[in-house]
Design a protein around this motif. Structure first.
Motif, PDB file in Angstrom:
ATOM      1  N   LEU A  79      61.456  65.827 112.658  1.00 26.73           N
ATOM      2  CA  LEU A  79      62.237  66.517 111.631  1.00 26.73           C
ATOM      3  C   LEU A  79      61.446  66.584 110.326  1.00 26.73           C
ATOM      4  CD1 LEU A  79      64.907  67.691 110.438  1.00 26.73           C
ATOM      5  CD2 LEU A  79      65.558  65.308 109.959  1.00 26.73           C
ATOM      6  N   MET A  80      60.860  65.462 109.925  1.00 25.49           N
ATOM      7  CA  MET A  80      60.125  65.424 108.657  1.00 25.49           C
ATOM      8  C   MET A  80      58.875  66.294 108.709  1.00 25.49           C
ATOM      9  SD  MET A  80      62.043  63.668 106.757  1.00 25.49           S
ATOM     10  CE  MET A  80      63.342  62.465 106.876  1.00 25.49           C
ATOM     11  N   VAL A  81      58.187  66.297 109.837  1.00 25.79           N
ATOM     12  CA  VAL A  81      57.023  67.178 109.982  1.00 25.79           C
ATOM     13  C   VAL A  81      57.477  68.634 109.862  1.00 25.79           C
ATOM     14  CG1 VAL A  81      55.226  67.986 111.572  1.00 25.79           C
ATOM     15  CG2 VAL A  81      55.649  65.532 111.318  1.00 25.79           C
ATOM     16  N   GLY A  82      58.593  68.958 110.500  1.00 25.14           N
ATOM     17  CA  GLY A  82      59.117  70.326 110.426  1.00 25.14           C
ATOM     18  C   GLY A  82      59.481  70.735 109.012  1.00 25.14           C
ATOM     19  N   ILE A  83      60.098  69.826 108.266  1.00 27.57           N
ATOM     20  CA  ILE A  83      60.447  70.123 106.872  1.00 27.57           C
ATOM     21  C   ILE A  83      59.184  70.322 106.043  1.00 27.57           C
ATOM     22  CG2 ILE A  83      61.458  69.126 104.770  1.00 27.57           C
ATOM     23  CD1 ILE A  83      63.628  67.894 106.620  1.00 27.57           C
ATOM     24  N   LEU A  84      58.203  69.466 106.233  1.00 24.30           N
ATOM     25  CA  LEU A  84      56.940  69.605 105.509  1.00 24.30           C
ATOM     26  C   LEU A  84      56.291  70.959 105.787  1.00 24.30           C
ATOM     27  CD1 LEU A  84      54.543  68.522 103.830  1.00 24.30           C
ATOM     28  CD2 LEU A  84      53.703  67.462 105.941  1.00 24.30           C
ATOM     29  N   LYS A  85      56.323  71.391 107.016  1.00 25.93           N
ATOM     30  CA  LYS A  85      55.671  72.645 107.412  1.00 25.93           C
ATOM     31  C   LYS A  85      56.455  73.888 106.999  1.00 25.93           C
ATOM     32  CE  LYS A  85      54.057  72.763 111.627  1.00 25.93           C
ATOM     33  NZ  LYS A  85      53.873  72.538 113.076  1.00 25.93           N
ATOM     34  N   ALA A 126      61.902  73.898  99.428  1.00 25.20           N
ATOM     35  CA  ALA A 126      61.408  73.685  98.068  1.00 25.20           C
ATOM     36  C   ALA A 126      60.314  72.614  98.074  1.00 25.20           C
ATOM     37  CB  ALA A 126      62.554  73.235  97.175  1.00 25.20           C
ATOM     38  N   PRO A 127      59.347  72.716  97.163  1.00 30.23           N
ATOM     39  CA  PRO A 127      58.288  71.708  97.084  1.00 30.23           C
ATOM     40  C   PRO A 127      58.815  70.279  96.958  1.00 30.23           C
ATOM     41  CG  PRO A 127      57.669  73.600  95.777  1.00 30.23           C
ATOM     42  CD  PRO A 127      59.093  73.828  96.232  1.00 30.23           C
ATOM     43  N   LEU A 128      59.892  70.087  96.216  1.00 33.69           N
ATOM     44  CA  LEU A 128      60.470  68.751  96.055  1.00 33.69           C
ATOM     45  C   LEU A 128      60.880  68.173  97.408  1.00 33.69           C
ATOM     46  CD1 LEU A 128      61.532  66.576  94.015  1.00 33.69           C
ATOM     47  CD2 LEU A 128      63.705  67.830  94.057  1.00 33.69           C
ATOM     48  N   VAL A 129      61.475  68.996  98.239  1.00 27.75           N
ATOM     49  CA  VAL A 129      61.937  68.571  99.560  1.00 27.75           C
ATOM     50  C   VAL A 129      60.742  68.348 100.487  1.00 27.75           C
ATOM     51  CG1 VAL A 129      63.295  69.297 101.576  1.00 27.75           C
ATOM     52  CG2 VAL A 129      64.167  69.707  99.253  1.00 27.75           C
ATOM     53  N   ARG A 130      59.793  69.263 100.465  1.00 25.74           N
ATOM     54  CA  ARG A 130      58.603  69.122 101.316  1.00 25.74           C
ATOM     55  C   ARG A 130      57.798  67.887 100.916  1.00 25.74           C
ATOM     56  NH1 ARG A 130      55.262  73.968 100.919  1.00 25.74           N
ATOM     57  NH2 ARG A 130      54.292  73.224 102.814  1.00 25.74           N
ATOM     58  N   GLY A 131      57.720  67.626  99.620  1.00 27.28           N
ATOM     59  CA  GLY A 131      57.026  66.426  99.155  1.00 27.28           C
ATOM     60  C   GLY A 131      57.695  65.159  99.643  1.00 27.28           C
ATOM     61  N   GLN A 132      59.034  65.148  99.647  1.00 26.86           N
ATOM     62  CA  GLN A 132      59.751  63.971 100.128  1.00 26.86           C
ATOM     63  C   GLN A 132      59.543  63.775 101.630  1.00 26.86           C
ATOM     64  OE1 GLN A 132      61.407  61.624  98.145  1.00 26.86           O
ATOM     65  NE2 GLN A 132      61.181  60.512 100.065  1.00 26.86           N
ATOM     66  N   ALA A 133      59.441  64.862 102.370  1.00 26.29           N
ATOM     67  CA  ALA A 133      59.146  64.751 103.804  1.00 26.29           C
ATOM     68  C   ALA A 133      57.757  64.135 104.009  1.00 26.29           C
ATOM     69  CB  ALA A 133      59.232  66.122 104.476  1.00 26.29           C
ATOM     70  N   ALA A 134      56.798  64.527 103.167  1.00 29.91           N
ATOM     71  CA  ALA A 134      55.457  63.920 103.247  1.00 29.91           C
ATOM     72  C   ALA A 134      55.517  62.442 102.902  1.00 29.91           C
ATOM     73  CB  ALA A 134      54.491  64.655 102.314  1.00 29.91           C
ATOM     74  N   GLU A 135      56.373  62.081 101.943  1.00 26.96           N
ATOM     75  CA  GLU A 135      56.511  60.672 101.578  1.00 26.96           C
ATOM     76  C   GLU A 135      57.088  59.866 102.741  1.00 26.96           C
ATOM     77  OE1 GLU A 135      58.256  57.836  98.011  1.00 26.96           O
ATOM     78  OE2 GLU A 135      58.634  59.973  97.929  1.00 26.96           O
ATOM     79  N   TYR A 136      58.044  60.438 103.469  1.00 31.93           N
ATOM     80  CA  TYR A 136      58.563  59.775 104.673  1.00 31.93           C
ATOM     81  C   TYR A 136      57.399  59.462 105.620  1.00 31.93           C
ATOM     82  CZ  TYR A 136      60.364  59.322 109.389  1.00 31.93           C
ATOM     83  OH  TYR A 136      60.579  58.880 110.670  1.00 31.93           O
ATOM     84  N   LEU A 137      56.560  60.452 105.871  1.00 30.26           N
ATOM     85  CA  LEU A 137      55.416  60.239 106.766  1.00 30.26           C
ATOM     86  C   LEU A 137      54.525  59.129 106.229  1.00 30.26           C
ATOM     87  CD1 LEU A 137      54.542  63.975 107.539  1.00 30.26           C
ATOM     88  CD2 LEU A 137      55.772  62.369 109.024  1.00 30.26           C
ATOM     89  N   ALA A 138      54.267  59.162 104.925  1.00 26.28           N
ATOM     90  CA  ALA A 138      53.397  58.156 104.314  1.00 26.28           C
ATOM     91  C   ALA A 138      53.889  56.748 104.597  1.00 26.28           C
ATOM     92  CB  ALA A 138      53.310  58.385 102.800  1.00 26.28           C
TER      93      ALA A 138
END
Length: 188
Positions: A74-80, A85-97
């Motif tokens: 799910l988080m990879v999909g949101i990032l992609k 919005a950048p804020l949401v995509r950034g938070q998805a990247a933070e989940y991965l981190a």
């Protein structure tokens, strides 16, 4: 922020506040709910129906700290998803981190996430690039050092974050080395 499980009353209030639209209440709620893993399915249900950027961000923040790898795809999909919005995509990247150490570097999940993060490095949003650099540093995967070295050339300041894409790339290079040592200790 407390590092303890909320009471049932606090949990119920936070689940209402995270959807209320009041930015201060949403932040407080997401910080409280990040300690209550019993809310994962509820937060995911809210996320599925939610369209407001700030609310999606608050929901993802809480989910990030639940550490459930079931949300990895799910988080990879949101990032992609460039419609996010950048804020949401950034938070998805933070989940991965914050969850990379739970994923083996030779797995499909790892490769898919890294590929999405590498693509995010080309994003027009400095926030997405910043968060992608941060996440790549948390992979603990030395072959990514040249990519981070290259991102040190991006001097773009990132509103709402400390520093620039470049400064985050430098910090992420250090983190990558530390995380690599952790991977070696843990056998992942």
């Amino acid at each position: 922020m407390s590092d303890t499980q909320p009471t049932p009353e606090e949990r119920d209030a936070a689940l209402k506040d995270i959807l209320a639209g009041d930015p201060i209440a949403m932040v407080k709620a997401s910080k409280l709910l990040c300690y209550d893993k019993s809310t994962t399915s509820t937060l995911l249900r809210f996320l599925e129906a939610e369209t407001r950027v700030e609310t999606r961000h608050a929901l993802l923040y809480a989910l990030t700290w639940h550490g459930h790898l079931a949300q990895w795809d799910l988080m990879v999909g949101i990032l992609k998803n460039v419609q996010e919005a950048p804020l949401v995509r950034g938070q998805a990247a933070e989940y991965l981190a914050y969850n990379f150490l739970g994923v083996r570097t030779d797995s499909t999940e790892f490769k898919v996430a890294v590929d999405a993060l590498l693509e995010a490095l080309k994003d027009p949003s400095p926030e997405v690039r910043y968060c992608a650099v941060h996440a790549l540093g948390n992979t603990g995967h030395p072959p990514l050092l040249p990519v981070l070295q290259e991102m040190r050339q991006d001097p773009t300041p990132v509103p709402g974050w400390a520093g620039t894409v470049s400064s985050q790339a430098s910090e992420s290079m250090e983190w990558l080395e530390r995380m690599h040592e952790n991977r070696l200790k843990n056998g992942s």
